[in-house]
Design a protein around this motif. Structure first.
Motif, PDB file in Angstrom:
ATOM      1  N   LYS A  62      -6.338 -10.630  -0.620  1.00  0.00           N
ATOM      2  CA  LYS A  62      -5.248  -9.705  -0.310  1.00  0.00           C
ATOM      3  C   LYS A  62      -3.970 -10.139  -1.011  1.00  0.00           C
ATOM      4  O   LYS A  62      -3.243  -9.317  -1.588  1.00  0.00           O
ATOM      5  N   ARG A  63      -3.686 -11.428  -0.988  1.00  0.00           N
ATOM      6  CA  ARG A  63      -2.488 -11.944  -1.649  1.00  0.00           C
ATOM      7  C   ARG A  63      -2.581 -11.782  -3.160  1.00  0.00           C
ATOM      8  O   ARG A  63      -1.604 -11.408  -3.817  1.00  0.00           O
ATOM      9  N   SER A  65      -4.223  -9.516  -4.821  1.00  0.00           N
ATOM     10  CA  SER A  65      -4.021  -8.099  -5.117  1.00  0.00           C
ATOM     11  C   SER A  65      -2.537  -7.769  -5.133  1.00  0.00           C
ATOM     12  O   SER A  65      -2.042  -7.068  -6.029  1.00  0.00           O
ATOM     13  N   ALA A  66      -1.800  -8.289  -4.155  1.00  0.00           N
ATOM     14  CA  ALA A  66      -0.357  -8.032  -4.090  1.00  0.00           C
ATOM     15  C   ALA A  66       0.372  -8.670  -5.262  1.00  0.00           C
ATOM     16  O   ALA A  66       1.304  -8.080  -5.828  1.00  0.00           O
ATOM     17  N   GLN A  67      -0.063  -9.862  -5.650  1.00  0.00           N
ATOM     18  CA  GLN A  67       0.582 -10.541  -6.776  1.00  0.00           C
ATOM     19  C   GLN A  67       0.345  -9.790  -8.084  1.00  0.00           C
ATOM     20  O   GLN A  67       1.235  -9.711  -8.941  1.00  0.00           O
ATOM     21  N   GLU A  71       4.872  -4.255  -6.974  1.00  0.00           N
ATOM     22  CA  GLU A  71       5.257  -3.164  -6.076  1.00  0.00           C
ATOM     23  C   GLU A  71       5.831  -3.673  -4.760  1.00  0.00           C
ATOM     24  O   GLU A  71       5.515  -3.190  -3.678  1.00  0.00           O
ATOM     25  N   GLY A  73       5.285  -6.399  -3.238  1.00  0.00           N
ATOM     26  CA  GLY A  73       4.459  -7.318  -2.475  1.00  0.00           C
ATOM     27  C   GLY A  73       4.322  -8.688  -3.100  1.00  0.00           C
ATOM     28  O   GLY A  73       3.680  -9.562  -2.556  1.00  0.00           O
ATOM     29  N   ARG A  74       4.939  -8.898  -4.264  1.00  0.00           N
ATOM     30  CA  ARG A  74       4.788 -10.169  -4.969  1.00  0.00           C
ATOM     31  C   ARG A  74       5.703 -11.227  -4.356  1.00  0.00           C
ATOM     32  O   ARG A  74       6.857 -10.976  -4.054  1.00  0.00           O
TER      33      ARG A  74
END
Length: 204
Positions: A62-63, A65-67, A71, A73-74
């Motif tokens: 999940k992390r 994907s955010a990185q 958007e 979430g990084r």
């Protein structure tokens, strides 16, 4: 690509636990246990086997994907620590004597933990892993600077646990390199990485 993504997810999962300990004084037991267990997976058949299965790496995937997506979430602090660990991995791989000592001491810690019927997240086990990191890995440089709440970072046990998680993160960095990972992946293969991450999450 799958093995590289699993290794990167594990790296970020370990670093997230470092941040939690530095800021809140404690990690999440199950995600941390997955990372610590990897230190004792000496003869795993593939990257997924090092961590039990991909579901154990759900927080890390999940992390990651955010990185990759950004958007909003990084986490830039997490990225900095992860990149420093990838640099440290290069120094570690160039020191066969250090690698051999780490392997030997990990075997001893594993045997002592099993002999005393302790979980891998037991304070004594984490303290032993923290000493191992401080004595064999940290001197190689670059120093991994972890920021957080001074109240917690002044506690010896928290510092030891942070170092244990950093050792697990280094294990993931080594696995990433062994799986063919290079810095070019982040520039030339970001789309493929994100697709592989989504597939491992069951989102594709």
């Amino acid at each position: 690509m799958k093995d590289r993504i699993i290794a990167l997810a594990a790296l970020l999962q370990a670093v997230e636990q470092v941040q939690l300990m530095a800021n809140q004084g404690q990690a999440q037991t199950d995600p941390l246990a997955t990372c610590i267990n990897s230190l004792f997976a000496f003869d795993a058949a593939d990257a997924e086997s090092v961590y039990g299965n991909r579901h154990q790496l759900k927080p890390g995937l999940k992390r990651l994907s955010a990185q990759l997506l950004g958007e909003g979430g990084r986490d830039n602090a997490l990225t900095r620590i992860a990149l420093n660990l990838l640099h440290l991995e290069r120094q570690f791989q160039r020191r066969p004597a250090a690698m051999a000592e780490v392997h030997e001491r990990l075997q001893t810690i594993r045997d002592e933990s099993a002999g005393n019927d302790r979980p891998v997240t037991h304070p004594d086990t984490l303290a032993a892993l923290g000493r191992l990191y401080a004595e064999t890995v940290s001197p190689l440089g670059p120093k991994i600077m972890v920021q957080g709440n001074p109240v917690y970072l002044a506690q010896a046990q928290v510092v030891a646990e942070v170092r244990a998680a950093l050792l697990a993160a280094l294990r993931a960095a080594v696995l990433w390199r062994q799986s063919g990972g290079t810095y070019w992946d982040f520039f030339l293969s970001r789309g493929k990485m994100l697709q592989a991450t989504r597939e491992l999450q069951g989102l594709a």
